[in-house]
Scaffold this motif. Structure first.
Motif, PDB file in Angstrom:
ATOM      1  N   THR A  35       0.962  -1.288  -0.284  1.00 48.86           N
ATOM      2  CA  THR A  35      -0.433   0.332  -0.057  1.00 48.86           C
ATOM      3  C   THR A  35       1.042   1.607   0.137  1.00 48.86           C
ATOM      4  O   THR A  35       0.438   2.505  -1.218  1.00 48.86           O
ATOM      5  CB  THR A  35      -0.516  -0.350   1.075  1.00 48.86           C
ATOM      6  OG1 THR A  35      -1.877  -0.976   1.320  1.00 48.86           O
ATOM      7  CG2 THR A  35      -1.902   1.549   1.196  1.00 48.86           C
ATOM      8  N   ILE A  36       1.809   1.168   0.498  1.00 47.83           N
ATOM      9  CA  ILE A  36       3.167   1.948   1.167  1.00 47.83           C
ATOM     10  C   ILE A  36       3.611   2.957  -0.845  1.00 47.83           C
ATOM     11  O   ILE A  36       3.817   4.002  -0.868  1.00 47.83           O
ATOM     12  CB  ILE A  36       4.044   2.457   1.926  1.00 47.83           C
ATOM     13  CG1 ILE A  36       3.459   2.636   3.151  1.00 47.83           C
ATOM     14  CG2 ILE A  36       4.618   3.014   1.850  1.00 47.83           C
ATOM     15  CD1 ILE A  36       4.006   2.040   4.338  1.00 47.83           C
ATOM     16  N   THR A  37       3.636   1.451  -1.522  1.00 49.91           N
ATOM     17  CA  THR A  37       4.642   1.382  -2.166  1.00 49.91           C
ATOM     18  C   THR A  37       3.809   2.616  -3.547  1.00 49.91           C
ATOM     19  O   THR A  37       3.921   2.771  -4.425  1.00 49.91           O
ATOM     20  CB  THR A  37       4.499   0.028  -2.894  1.00 49.91           C
ATOM     21  OG1 THR A  37       5.789  -0.207  -2.139  1.00 49.91           O
ATOM     22  CG2 THR A  37       5.775   0.705  -4.424  1.00 49.91           C
ATOM     23  N   ALA A  38       2.366   1.360  -3.385  1.00 51.19           N
ATOM     24  CA  ALA A  38       1.509   2.464  -3.920  1.00 51.19           C
ATOM     25  C   ALA A  38       1.219   4.146  -4.466  1.00 51.19           C
ATOM     26  O   ALA A  38       0.724   4.632  -5.171  1.00 51.19           O
ATOM     27  CB  ALA A  38      -0.045   1.492  -4.541  1.00 51.19           C
ATOM     28  N   ILE A  39       1.042   4.076  -2.674  1.00 49.26           N
ATOM     29  CA  ILE A  39       0.964   5.423  -2.208  1.00 49.26           C
ATOM     30  C   ILE A  39       1.590   6.547  -2.668  1.00 49.26           C
ATOM     31  O   ILE A  39       2.055   7.512  -3.260  1.00 49.26           O
ATOM     32  CB  ILE A  39       0.273   6.200  -0.822  1.00 49.26           C
ATOM     33  CG1 ILE A  39      -0.858   5.312  -0.657  1.00 49.26           C
ATOM     34  CG2 ILE A  39       0.470   7.467  -0.661  1.00 49.26           C
ATOM     35  CD1 ILE A  39      -0.941   5.176   1.268  1.00 49.26           C
ATOM     36  N   LEU A  40       3.067   5.914  -2.930  1.00 50.61           N
ATOM     37  CA  LEU A  40       3.915   7.160  -3.840  1.00 50.61           C
ATOM     38  C   LEU A  40       3.687   6.838  -5.094  1.00 50.61           C
ATOM     39  O   LEU A  40       4.426   8.017  -5.242  1.00 50.61           O
ATOM     40  CB  LEU A  40       5.325   6.387  -3.022  1.00 50.61           C
ATOM     41  CG  LEU A  40       6.160   5.826  -1.462  1.00 50.61           C
ATOM     42  CD1 LEU A  40       7.375   5.351  -1.675  1.00 50.61           C
ATOM     43  CD2 LEU A  40       5.499   7.245  -1.038  1.00 50.61           C
ATOM     44  N   LEU A  42       1.675   7.018  -6.684  1.00 49.16           N
ATOM     45  CA  LEU A  42       0.443   8.363  -6.887  1.00 49.16           C
ATOM     46  C   LEU A  42       0.780   9.314  -6.310  1.00 49.16           C
ATOM     47  O   LEU A  42       0.270  10.444  -7.115  1.00 49.16           O
ATOM     48  CB  LEU A  42      -0.694   7.761  -6.035  1.00 49.16           C
ATOM     49  CG  LEU A  42      -1.586   6.286  -6.572  1.00 49.16           C
ATOM     50  CD1 LEU A  42      -2.706   6.250  -5.193  1.00 49.16           C
ATOM     51  CD2 LEU A  42      -2.806   6.657  -7.948  1.00 49.16           C
ATOM     52  N   THR A  43       1.546   9.464  -5.294  1.00 46.82           N
ATOM     53  CA  THR A  43       2.398  10.705  -4.888  1.00 46.82           C
ATOM     54  C   THR A  43       3.081  11.445  -5.419  1.00 46.82           C
ATOM     55  O   THR A  43       2.891  12.636  -6.186  1.00 46.82           O
ATOM     56  CB  THR A  43       3.040  11.000  -3.182  1.00 46.82           C
ATOM     57  OG1 THR A  43       1.772  10.610  -2.499  1.00 46.82           O
ATOM     58  CG2 THR A  43       3.322  12.206  -2.554  1.00 46.82           C
ATOM     59  N   HIS A 173      -8.560  -1.339   0.728  1.00 46.33           N
ATOM     60  CA  HIS A 173      -6.796  -1.893   0.292  1.00 46.33           C
ATOM     61  C   HIS A 173      -6.520  -2.693  -1.200  1.00 46.33           C
ATOM     62  O   HIS A 173      -5.916  -1.874  -1.766  1.00 46.33           O
ATOM     63  CB  HIS A 173      -7.076  -2.951   1.203  1.00 46.33           C
ATOM     64  CG  HIS A 173      -5.645  -3.767   1.067  1.00 46.33           C
ATOM     65  ND1 HIS A 173      -5.601  -5.265   0.166  1.00 46.33           N
ATOM     66  CD2 HIS A 173      -4.103  -4.733   1.178  1.00 46.33           C
ATOM     67  CE1 HIS A 173      -4.775  -5.939  -0.622  1.00 46.33           C
ATOM     68  NE2 HIS A 173      -3.453  -5.014   0.262  1.00 46.33           N
ATOM     69  N   THR A 176      -6.818   0.528  -3.116  1.00 50.48           N
ATOM     70  CA  THR A 176      -6.013   1.748  -3.224  1.00 50.48           C
ATOM     71  C   THR A 176      -4.508   1.065  -3.779  1.00 50.48           C
ATOM     72  O   THR A 176      -3.527   1.912  -4.924  1.00 50.48           O
ATOM     73  CB  THR A 176      -4.923   1.328  -1.706  1.00 50.48           C
ATOM     74  OG1 THR A 176      -6.159   2.093  -0.990  1.00 50.48           O
ATOM     75  CG2 THR A 176      -3.877   2.678  -1.730  1.00 50.48           C
ATOM     76  N   ILE A 177      -4.233  -0.323  -3.943  1.00 50.87           N
ATOM     77  CA  ILE A 177      -3.828  -1.057  -4.594  1.00 50.87           C
ATOM     78  C   ILE A 177      -3.746  -1.004  -6.343  1.00 50.87           C
ATOM     79  O   ILE A 177      -2.671  -0.621  -7.009  1.00 50.87           O
ATOM     80  CB  ILE A 177      -2.949  -2.908  -4.452  1.00 50.87           C
ATOM     81  CG1 ILE A 177      -2.939  -2.526  -2.726  1.00 50.87           C
ATOM     82  CG2 ILE A 177      -2.818  -3.611  -5.189  1.00 50.87           C
ATOM     83  CD1 ILE A 177      -2.984  -4.047  -2.893  1.00 50.87           C
ATOM     84  N   GLY A 180      -3.155   2.319  -7.498  1.00 45.79           N
ATOM     85  CA  GLY A 180      -1.196   2.711  -7.522  1.00 45.79           C
ATOM     86  C   GLY A 180      -0.679   2.264  -8.237  1.00 45.79           C
ATOM     87  O   GLY A 180      -0.123   2.673  -8.857  1.00 45.79           O
TER      88      GLY A 180
END
Length: 370
Positions: A35-40, A42-43, A173, A176-177, A180
Motif C-alpha cells: 500500500t505504501i508503494t502504491a501511495i508513493l 500516486l504521490t 486496500h 489503493t493497490i 497505485g
C-alpha cells in the motif's frame, strides 16, 4: 477425485489446514508495504487521466503506414499539446489529445489528415469538453462512496459491525493497490477503468462474504465449549473456503488476462487496456485481501471482546492442563504439506463431526450378513 478436489474436501473437513490468522502480522506487514508503494506511486507519478476527465479529443484513423512515434510527433505539432497514439488491430491509429479547445478540432483533423496521408472524412473525432469531464469524475467518486456506504450497512445488518469494518478495510486496500499500479505503470485512467474498479469490488466482496458466512455459522455457540478460540474457528472458515476462492479467482483471471495481454498488448485496443488492467490487478488483490486481511482482522476485533478473552483463557488453560497430564492435545491448526498422503495425521481446525465408527461393516462383502 482430482488432487485439488481431494485437497478442498480435506480442508473443508479440517483434516489439514494453514494458520492464516496466527500469521496475520506477516500479511498485515506485506499489505502495508504494498500500500505504501502504491501511495508513493500516486504521490510521485500521479494518475494519467484520460480525456473523459480532462477534456480533449480522440481521433481515429483508417489503416495507415505511418508509425506510432511519427504520428505522435505530427499530433503534437498540429495541436501544441501532448498526444497519446495507439496502434489499432485494423492498422489504424487512435490519437488522443487532451486539453485542446474543441473548437479547433476540425483544424487539427485536417492537418493530421494531410500529415498522415489519409482522407479527412475517414478520420472520426470524439470530443469531450472539460466541464463534462469534471462532472464525470465527480459522478465516479460519488458512485464509489455510495457503494462503500451500502456495503457497510448491508454487512452490519447481515453479519455484524466488525465484519463490516473488516470488509471496508479490505475494499480500500484493493482500490489503493489497483489505483497505485495504474500510477506506477502509467496506464490511462478512463471510464473503462472506473467500470473495472467497481466490478472488482464486487468480486472482492463476494469472496469475503463467503468466508464471513461460514464464520458466522460456526461461531453461533462458540462460548459454550472450551476446545477452540474464535481465531481457531476463523482459520477453519478460511481453510474451508480456500480452494473455492482460488478456483473462482483463477477462472475469472484467465479471460481477463487474455484481454490484457492479447487484446490490449497484441491487438493494441486502447479501451481493453484500461478495463483489463484494473480487473486483473483488482481480482488478484481482492482474493488476497479476502483470505489474508478481512478474516484475520475480524478475528483481531472479536478477540478484544470480554467474552472472547475469557474463552481464550479457558481454552488455553484446558490445553495446558491436558499437556501437564500427558494427555493428547488437539491443536486447532497444524501446518502440513497439502498433499494426498492418506497416512498423514489429521489436524483439527475448529469443531467438526466425528464418524460414528470406522470399523463398522468391515469384513462383510457389500455390507451383507453372512
Amino acid at each position: 477425485m482430482s488432487k485439488l478436489g481431494t485437497l478442498g474436501a480435506r480442508l473443508h473437513r479440517g483434516e489439514i489446514g494453514y494458520d492464516f490468522v496466527g500469521k496475520r502480522k506477516i500479511w498485515y506487514g506485506l499489505s502495508i508495504l504494498i500500500t505504501i508503494t502504491a501511495i508513493l506511486g500516486l504521490t510521485v507519478g500521479g494518475l494519467n487521466m484520460g480525456i473523459e476527465f480532462r477534456g480533449g479529443a480522440v481521433f481515429t484513423t483508417e489503416k495507415t503506414s505511418v508509425s506510432v512515434d511519427q504520428a505522435e510527433t505530427y499530433a503534437e505539432e498540429a495541436s501544441g499539446h501532448d498526444a497519446i497514439v495507439q496502434k489499432l488491430g485494423s492498422g489504424g491509429l487512435r490519437i488522443q489529445i487532451a486539453g485542446i479547445d474543441t473548437g479547433k478540432s476540425d483544424e487539427i483533423k485536417n492537418v493530421l489528415a494531410k500529415d498522415l496521408n489519409v482522407d479527412p472524412e475517414k478520420i472520426a473525432a470524439d470530443l469531450v469538453g472539460p466541464s463534462w469531464g469534471e462532472d464525470i469524475a465527480n459522478k465516479a467518486w460519488q458512485g464509489l462512496v455510495i457503494f462503500m456506504i451500502l456495503v457497510v450497512i448491508y454487512l452490519a445488518i447481515a453479519f455484524e459491525w466488525r465484519m463490516a469494518v473488516a470488509a471496508l478495510v479490505a475494499l480500500i486496500h484493493d482500490i489503493t493497490i489497483t489505483v497505485g499500479i495504474y500510477a506506477l505503470v502509467g496506464f490511462e485512467v478512463t471510464s473503462g477503468t472506473v467500470i473495472g474498479l467497481l466490478t472488482i469490488l464486487g468480486y472482492s466482496l463476494y469472496d469475503t462474504v463467503v468466508v464471513f458466512d461460514s464464520l458466522k455459522e460456526q461461531t453461533k455457540d462458540i462460548t459454550k465449549q472450551t476446545r477452540w478460540t474464535y481465531s481457531d474457528v476463523a482459520d477453519r472458515s478460511i481453510n474451508g473456503t480456500l480452494v473455492r476462492s482460488i478456483n473462482t479467482t483463477v477462472v475469472a483471471l484467465l479471460p481477463v488476462a487474455a484481454l490484457l495481454f492479447i487484446g490490449g498488448g497484441v491487438l493494441g485496443a486502447g479501451m481493453l487496456n484500461d478495463i483489463s488492467l484494473s480487473l486483473f490487478v483488482g481480482l488478484a488483490a481482492g482474493a488476497y485481501s479476502s483470505i489474508f486481511i478481512a478474516t484475520p482482522l475480524v478475528a483481531d476485533l472479536k478477540e478484544r471482546e470480554p467474552q472472547m478473552k475469557a474463552l481464550r483463557k479457558r481454552v488455553l488453560a484446558k490445553r495446558a492442563q491436558a499437556a501437564a497430564q500427558g494427555e493428547s492435545v488437539e491443536e486447532p491448526v497444524v501446518e502440513e504439506e497439502f498433499d494426498d498422503d492418506e497416512d498423514a495425521t489429521p489436524a483439527v481446525v475448529g469443531p467438526r463431526n466425528q464418524p460414528a465408527s470406522r470399523n463398522r461393516g468391515r469384513g462383510r462383502p457389500s455390507g451383507k450378513r453372512r
